[in-house]
Write an enzyme that holds these catalytic residues in place. Structure first.
Site, PDB file in Angstrom:
ATOM      1  N   GLY B  15       0.400  13.127  -1.054  1.00 52.19           N
ATOM      2  CA  GLY B  15       0.314  12.657   0.115  1.00 52.19           C
ATOM      3  C   GLY B  15       0.096  13.018   1.584  1.00 52.19           C
ATOM      4  N   LEU B  16       0.408  11.870   2.736  1.00 46.39           N
ATOM      5  CA  LEU B  16       0.217  12.804   3.753  1.00 46.39           C
ATOM      6  C   LEU B  16       1.657  12.901   3.973  1.00 46.39           C
ATOM      7  CD1 LEU B  16      -1.864   9.965   6.054  1.00 46.39           C
ATOM      8  CD2 LEU B  16      -2.491  12.129   5.721  1.00 46.39           C
ATOM      9  N   GLY B  18       4.376  13.686   2.262  1.00 46.32           N
ATOM     10  CA  GLY B  18       4.685  14.925   1.420  1.00 46.32           C
ATOM     11  C   GLY B  18       4.019  16.063   1.953  1.00 46.32           C
ATOM     12  N   HIS B 239      -5.062  -7.922   1.769  1.00 45.01           N
ATOM     13  CA  HIS B 239      -5.718  -7.418   2.729  1.00 45.01           C
ATOM     14  C   HIS B 239      -6.302  -9.027   2.509  1.00 45.01           C
ATOM     15  CE1 HIS B 239      -9.066  -6.130   4.813  1.00 45.01           C
ATOM     16  NE2 HIS B 239      -8.573  -5.519   5.253  1.00 45.01           N
ATOM     17  N   SER B 253     -13.989  -4.497   5.085  1.00 41.75           N
ATOM     18  CA  SER B 253     -13.937  -3.888   6.417  1.00 41.75           C
ATOM     19  C   SER B 253     -13.675  -5.499   7.146  1.00 41.75           C
ATOM     20  CB  SER B 253     -14.062  -3.258   6.818  1.00 41.75           C
ATOM     21  OG  SER B 253     -14.430  -3.316   8.184  1.00 41.75           O
ATOM     22  N   ARG B 300      -5.547 -12.682  10.168  1.00 42.78           N
ATOM     23  CA  ARG B 300      -5.620 -11.676   9.158  1.00 42.78           C
ATOM     24  C   ARG B 300      -5.029 -12.327   7.881  1.00 42.78           C
ATOM     25  NH1 ARG B 300      -4.675  -5.885   7.729  1.00 42.78           N
ATOM     26  NH2 ARG B 300      -6.022  -4.755   8.102  1.00 42.78           N
ATOM     27  N   ARG B 415       2.886  -4.612   8.929  1.00 40.63           N
ATOM     28  CA  ARG B 415       2.534  -3.629   9.208  1.00 40.63           C
ATOM     29  C   ARG B 415       1.439  -4.029  10.563  1.00 40.63           C
ATOM     30  NH1 ARG B 415      -1.717   0.235   7.617  1.00 40.63           N
ATOM     31  NH2 ARG B 415      -2.095  -1.104   5.820  1.00 40.63           N
ATOM     32  N   SER B 420       0.026   3.551   9.130  1.00 36.10           N
ATOM     33  CA  SER B 420       1.216   3.882   8.409  1.00 36.10           C
ATOM     34  C   SER B 420       0.276   5.128   8.267  1.00 36.10           C
ATOM     35  CB  SER B 420       0.589   3.401   7.269  1.00 36.10           C
ATOM     36  OG  SER B 420       0.901   3.996   5.759  1.00 36.10           O
ATOM     37  N   LEU B 421      -1.021   6.214   8.383  1.00 37.05           N
ATOM     38  CA  LEU B 421      -0.988   7.272   8.340  1.00 37.05           C
ATOM     39  C   LEU B 421       0.143   7.579   9.089  1.00 37.05           C
ATOM     40  CD1 LEU B 421      -5.201   7.284   8.709  1.00 37.05           C
ATOM     41  CD2 LEU B 421      -3.567   7.210   6.223  1.00 37.05           C
TER      42      LEU B 421
HETATM   43  C1  LIG Z   1      -7.537   1.133   0.909  1.00 39.40           C
HETATM   44  C2  LIG Z   1      -6.619   1.345   1.543  1.00 39.40           C
HETATM   45  C3  LIG Z   1      -7.037   1.525   2.996  1.00 39.40           C
HETATM   46  C4  LIG Z   1      -5.855   2.190   3.950  1.00 39.40           C
HETATM   47  N1  LIG Z   1      -6.159   2.517   5.144  1.00 39.40           N
HETATM   48  C5  LIG Z   1      -5.830   2.940   6.339  1.00 39.40           C
HETATM   49  C6  LIG Z   1      -5.267   2.731   7.780  1.00 39.40           C
HETATM   50  O1  LIG Z   1      -6.945   3.346   8.003  1.00 39.40           O
HETATM   51  N2  LIG Z   1      -4.653   3.143   8.245  1.00 39.40           N
HETATM   52  C7  LIG Z   1      -3.178   3.009   8.223  1.00 39.40           C
HETATM   53  O2  LIG Z   1      -2.592   3.806   8.878  1.00 39.40           O
HETATM   54  N3  LIG Z   1      -3.245   3.305   6.524  1.00 39.40           N
HETATM   55  C8  LIG Z   1      -4.215   2.744   5.987  1.00 39.40           C
HETATM   56  N4  LIG Z   1      -3.592   2.480   4.401  1.00 39.40           N
HETATM   57  C9  LIG Z   1      -2.115   2.708   3.979  1.00 39.40           C
HETATM   58  C10 LIG Z   1      -2.096   4.537   3.817  1.00 39.40           C
HETATM   59  O3  LIG Z   1      -3.207   5.084   3.422  1.00 39.40           O
HETATM   60  C11 LIG Z   1      -1.197   4.651   2.623  1.00 39.40           C
HETATM   61  O4  LIG Z   1      -0.308   4.029   3.440  1.00 39.40           O
HETATM   62  C12 LIG Z   1      -0.545   5.910   3.354  1.00 39.40           C
HETATM   63  O5  LIG Z   1      -1.543   6.732   2.488  1.00 39.40           O
HETATM   64  C13 LIG Z   1       0.623   6.353   2.292  1.00 39.40           C
HETATM   65  O6  LIG Z   1       0.491   7.514   1.871  1.00 39.40           O
HETATM   66  P1  LIG Z   1       1.976   8.216   0.920  1.00 39.40           P
HETATM   67  O7  LIG Z   1       2.183  10.006   1.436  1.00 39.40           O
HETATM   68  O8  LIG Z   1       3.138   7.580   1.559  1.00 39.40           O
HETATM   69  O9  LIG Z   1       2.226   7.974  -0.741  1.00 39.40           O
HETATM   70  P2  LIG Z   1       0.533   8.102  -1.151  1.00 39.40           P
HETATM   71  O10 LIG Z   1      -0.938   9.120  -0.641  1.00 39.40           O
HETATM   72  O11 LIG Z   1       0.448   6.942  -1.473  1.00 39.40           O
HETATM   73  O12 LIG Z   1       0.287   9.628  -2.139  1.00 39.40           O
HETATM   74  C14 LIG Z   1       1.618   9.382  -3.317  1.00 39.40           C
HETATM   75  C15 LIG Z   1       1.864  10.647  -4.140  1.00 39.40           C
HETATM   76  O13 LIG Z   1       2.985  10.822  -4.605  1.00 39.40           O
HETATM   77  C16 LIG Z   1       2.455  11.038  -6.236  1.00 39.40           C
HETATM   78  N5  LIG Z   1       3.578  10.701  -7.237  1.00 39.40           N
HETATM   79  C17 LIG Z   1       3.503   9.254  -6.954  1.00 39.40           C
HETATM   80  N6  LIG Z   1       5.046   9.175  -8.210  1.00 39.40           N
HETATM   81  C18 LIG Z   1       5.153   9.809  -8.249  1.00 39.40           C
HETATM   82  C19 LIG Z   1       5.671  10.455  -9.518  1.00 39.40           C
HETATM   83  N7  LIG Z   1       7.402   9.636 -10.327  1.00 39.40           N
HETATM   84  N8  LIG Z   1       6.008  11.993  -9.631  1.00 39.40           N
HETATM   85  C20 LIG Z   1       5.143  12.767  -9.191  1.00 39.40           C
HETATM   86  N9  LIG Z   1       4.496  12.711  -7.924  1.00 39.40           N
HETATM   87  C21 LIG Z   1       4.015  11.004  -7.817  1.00 39.40           C
HETATM   88  C22 LIG Z   1       0.951  10.838  -5.836  1.00 39.40           C
HETATM   89  O14 LIG Z   1       0.357  11.977  -6.917  1.00 39.40           O
HETATM   90  C23 LIG Z   1       0.698  11.080  -4.564  1.00 39.40           C
HETATM   91  O15 LIG Z   1       0.648  12.793  -4.439  1.00 39.40           O
HETATM   92  C24 LIG Z   1      -4.945   2.410   3.644  1.00 39.40           C
HETATM   93  C25 LIG Z   1      -4.682   1.821   1.623  1.00 39.40           C
HETATM   94  C26 LIG Z   1      -4.949   1.637   0.924  1.00 39.40           C
HETATM   95  C27 LIG Z   1      -4.248   0.870  -0.249  1.00 39.40           C
END
Ligand SMILES: Cc1cc2nc3c(=O)[nH]c(=O)nc-3n(C[C@H](O)[C@H](O)[C@H](O)COP(=O)(O)OP(=O)(O)OC[C@H]3O[C@@H](n4cnc5c(N)ncnc54)[C@H](O)[C@@H]3O)c2cc1C
Ligand code: SF4
Ligand code: SF4
Lengths: 251, 651
Positions: B15-16, B18, B239, B253, B300, B415, B420-421
């Protein structure tokens, strides 16, 4: 007593790349406002075919379930689309699910789309920045430019367009519409433009831009309404210009 | 240095967080193996719609990184370690510039600069956004840079691979990972000199949430079982308005309420009439009734609590289900399309009804986990992060790092929207130089460790999966998962009561015992998802216990954690700053102990005392550690040295 409403699904299954495909029919309880993924989950919770035979849960690919990750693409009643936005109430029954045909099957509805990701490497689908250190803001961009770039940049590598394109078949290695459209995206960017020739070069051989036969199927199936044929036409013009320049050693 | 040159790092999760870590490590010349369930471009981060925060003050509002920092810490109800927050907020404008250079299609102003908008909980135009899919656009930009390094040979991807656990050497340091190929089901151990977990949130513990299907928390639990500390698990953000779905809940939203959406249920329980035929006087607009001033625009958490109360306690949800109407049908189609076009489309696409004609059905949903793996940091004298300190983002297992939603930093008890992004990218970027330093200090490389170390872990995991494969009980694991989700949703959600939490802990143990009566549904040896699911399910129970126990023990209201029994209400007209005056006076050297002479009214004083007592007892991080399947809870102090904690004003 009223009989419980059910949904019937006919699913093409295949245990591994080397096993032969087979069909199985399932009947699951009707749920209001359900999508195809919900039905697949219902089968997981009760993996029994319509005629009472125990079977394995169907395997499929999915992640966001909001039609932004591209994972759950499959053929639903013969049409390529994302299963998460395929609503049961809007589908004819039995709902027929098959894996995409243009990609190798992994298992059941899961296919291997690495060809598309590899193609992104071939066309250098990135902005070649000088490192992640603090070099200030990026180039300015007009709202109009941003709109076009955003439209192109929503491509989620789902493969719908590749599935629909008649030029992608066993006899060709045509790179497919999505990746050509990505070249347009990066060549539009003020920094990306600086190495646009390299990307165009990568489109020149027979698997590249000239593989498109102009059937326009791609643009009809793209869930993100990306103007693929426009992208292909634009890149075709650019590559011919580039080839002429090359002949006259203008670079 | 020669060690470092040959070192290799494993990043799990693309994700972002990693991808940011991978890009930066590669830039530093450190080779990375990148593991992910799904192709990294399909990670959960694509879901984020709203945007990313950075205080740029482009609209002359007096915004600054310091104000952003203050909002972050206050939004988190002072439970966040402040140095990391400060450094993150100071870096935010630079991060947005970097993403811009990488080609993110941010919305623009007339002049061609990045546009910023207002977003939940702030008065400032601080949020950069790219259409309605900011997370997707940010993720793609990082994915593209990582692909570039892949072509250069610095990154090797292992997509459709699952992280099972870390490889720990005799000193307890992380020396690699064990992982499973999700197609061939092969289990293998990989040496690495440092490992970064960037595996996202655990929404699946609640059955259905706004999270994606990868967000099962299994990676965090795996290392928790290996001794890593899990912090603040009880802080789960809800939410208030999501579209309930059978497969997942989708965000609706808040702008729907902002543009005049009215929340209601039929006055008659179980009224099955078409909502449009229910006359005005037979509708209960419960938010407007209870909060005449704010009406549907209550914050909220208030909205979430009230909707939950109406459905769960009063059982007045639509058709007896957990849903209320969010009604926009009194607005003209033209206006709705103009102002809320994107939302209208999402609802139509996933529900199949036209929200311009039929009221939408919504319910609060689990959205984000503030808690996660405990990670360290090093601060300087001014309260900023020491860049490149090997401690930054390291878990308590040496060599094991955690970044992104899977770590517990930055967001405290709640949060802030669009933070979070930012925290994901920031954490990914700063962790790379920290690892570089860590590698420089290593005296032996993973490659030099005996092969038997790795073979041992591979064997252990193979045995575990053989055991699961052989399970032939009657219970369907997917059904058991639904039961787990239902239990958590009914008891460990918005409003928490100790008696119910206690019962839930017992119930979790009983339910987890049922796991042994599950049957493996699939004997196949290829892409066997059911087998993996059994494994994840066990881990979800482990995490559910951590969340529930943390919630049970924390006797206060803080951020997303709400226990009515321990609520202390603010006197009318209360000003949060008076708390600062109060603490200053009562801790002053010459204070004689008589608080009544400090110039506060009796009600004020009563509140101030109680608030201080609460903070003295509970302003601390919850730490869970695994003791043979039972989470042991301890607490740890928080660095609040930059802005003193104070009450938040609830209005
Ligand atoms: C609907 C929604 C809207 C949101 N909107 C916002 C926003 O507008 N602004 C904001 O700041 N935040 C927002 N958030 C929060 C934000 O999107 C997340 O917190 C953030 O994207 C998490 O990113 P991450 O890199 O931690 O992990 P993720 O993007 O969740 O990625 C996890 C990664 O880990 C991998 N993975 C997981 N477990 C394993 C395993 N055991 N083995 C191998 N790979 C694994 C997955 O394949 C994936 O690649 C929102 C969240 C949601 C649900
Ligand atoms: S227009 Fe070209 S790329 Fe699109 S479907 Fe037709 S042949 Fe394929
Ligand atoms: S261009 Fe459209 S159809 Fe093709 S991969 Fe991208 S999103 Fe899918």
């Amino acid at each position: 007593m009223t009989e419980q409403r059910t949904i019937e699904l006919k699913i093409k299954r295949q245990d591994s790349p080397n096993d032969p495909p087979r069909w199985e029919v399932f009947s699951v309880p009707y749920l209001p406002r359900a999508n195809v993924i919900t039905c697949l989950k219902q089968i997981q919770s009760n993996p029994v075919t319509k005629d009472g035979k125990e079977t394995t849960p169907v395997v499929w690919d999915s992640n966001c379930l909001e039609e932004v990750c591209g994972a759950c693409t499959m053929l639903v009643n013969g049409k390529v689309r994302q299963a998460c936005s395929a609503l049961v109430d809007q589908l004819e029954q039995p709902i027929v699910l098959e894996p995409m045909r243009k990609f190798p099957t992994v298992r059941d509805l899961v296919v291997d789309r690495s060809f598309m990701f590899e193609s992104l490497k071939r066309v250098k689908a990135w902005i070649p920045i000088d490192g992640s250190y603090d070099l200030g803001a990026g180039p300015r961009m007009s709202e109009r430019q941003q709109e076009i770039a955003y439209m192109l940049s929503r491509c989620m590598t789902c493969g719908c367009c590749v599935e629909a394109c008649p030029q992608v078949n066993e006899r060709s290695d045509f790179i497919g519409p999505a990746v050509i459209s990505q070249v347009r995206l990066f060549n539009l960017h003020p920094t990306g433009e600086m190495n646009r020739w390299e990307r165009l070069e990568s489109l020149i051989d027979k698997d590249g831009i000239s593989g498109c036969g102009g059937a326009q199927n791609c643009v009809k199936v793209c869930p993100k309404e990306i103007q693929l044929t426009e992208s292909i036409a634009a890149m075709a013009r650019e590559t011919s210009k580039y080839q002429i320049r090359k002949i006259f050693h203008m670079d | 240095m020669s060690y470092m040159a040959k070192s290799e790092v494993i990043v799990v999760g693309g994700g972002l967080a990693g991808l940011a870590a991978t890009m930066k490590l590669a830039e530093l010349g450190i080779p990375v193996k990148l593991f992910s369930f799904v192709p990294v471009k399909r990670s959960h981060s694509v879901c984020a719609q709203g945007g990313i925060n950075g205080a740029v003050n482009t609209k002359g509002e007096g915004d600054s990184p310091w104000v952003h920092f203050f909002d972050t810490v206050k939004g988190g109800d002072f439970l966040a370690h402040q140095p990391l927050c400060l450094s993150m907020c100071e870096d935010a404008p630079r991060i947005i510039n970097l993403m811009d250079r990488m080609g993110v299609t941010f919305n623009r102003t007339n002049e061609g600069f990045i546009d910023f908008r207002r977003f939940g909980g702030t008065l400032f135009h601080r949020t950069a956004y790219a259409g309605a899919t900011t997370g997707q656009q940010l993720l793609y930009a990082l994915d593209e840079q990582v692909r570039r390094y892949e072509v250069e040979g610095l990154v090797e991807k292992f997509e459709f691979w699952e992280f099972l656990g870390s490889v720990l050497d005799e000193d307890g340091a992380c020396r690699g990972i064990t992982a499973m190929d999700l197609h061939s089901m092969e289990i293998r151990s990989f040496p690495a000199d440092a490992v970064v977990l960037a595996t996202g949130g655990p929404g699946l513990v609640y059955g259905r949430s706004t999270n994606s299907m990868v967000n099962n928390g299994s990676a965090a639990v795996a290392v928790y079982k290996q001794g890593a500390k899990y912090a603040n698990g009880e802080f789960i953000q809800i939410h208030p308005t999501a579209i309930p779905g059978w497969d997942k809940h989708r965000l609706m939203s808040e702008s729907a309420r902002g543009e005049g959406g009215r929340v209601w249920v039929p006055k008659k329980k179980g009224d099955t009439r078409n909502p449009r035929e229910i006359p005005e006087e037979e509708r209960w607009y419960f938010l407007e009734e209870k909060y005449p001033r704010f009406g549907n625009l209550v914050p909220r958490d208030v909205a979430a609590k009230e909707i939950y109360h109406v459905c769960v306690d009063l059982e007045m949800g639509i058709d007896g289900e957990n849903m209320v109407f969010l009604d926009l049908t009194h607005k003209s189609r033209e206006e709705l399309d103009r102002k809320l076009g994107g939302i209208m489309e999402i609802y139509e696409k996933f529900v199949g009804e036209d929200p311009r004609e039929v009221p939408m059905r919504i319910f609060p949903a689990v959205h984000y986990s503030m808690g996660g793996l405990w990670v360290d940091y090093e601060r300087d004298a001014e309260g900023r992060i020491v860049e490149g300190s090997p401690r930054n983002h390291m878990t308590n297992i040496p060599g094991l790092y955690a970044v992104g939603e899977v770590d517990y930093q930055y967001h405290g008890a709640n949060r802030l929207g669009a933070n979070s992004l930012l925290s994901c990218i920031y954490a990914g970027l700063i962790t790379a130089p920290s690892i570089q330093t860590y590698l420089g200090g290593l005296s032996a490389r993973a490659q030099e460790k005996p092969e038997s170390l790795y073979a041992g872990f591979t064997q252990e995991w193979s045995t575990r999966f053989d055991e699961i494969r052989a399970m032939n009980g009657k219970i369907n694991p997917y059904q058991l998962h639904q039961d787990l989700g239902d239990l958590m949703l009914s008891n460990v959600l918005i409003v928490r009561h100790n008696d119910r939490l206690e019962k839930t802990l017992e119930e979790l143990d009983k339910m987890q015992a049922l796991w042994f009566e599950c049957g493996n549904l699939d004997g196949g040896t290829w892409a066997n998802d059911s087998l993996r699911f059994m494994h994840h399910l066990w881990y979800m129970f482990e995490l559910a216990k951590v969340i529930t126990k943390g919630a049970l023990l924390r006797n206060e209201c803080r951020g997303a954690h709400y226990k009515p029994e321990f609520e202390i209400s603010q006197p009318a007209g209360f000003k949060p700053d008076s708390y600062l005056r109060y603490t200053e006076k009562v801790t002053a050297p010459g204070f004689d102990g008589d608080e009544t002479k400090l110039g506060f009214s009796p009600e004020e004083l009563d509140y101030l005392r109680r608030f201080k007592a609460q903070n003295d007892e509970w302003l601390k991080t919850t730490i869970a550690q695994d003791r043979d399947g039972v989470p042991e809870i301890t607490y740890e102090a928080i660095d609040t040295s930059l802005v003193p904690p104070r009450p938040r004003k609830y209005d």
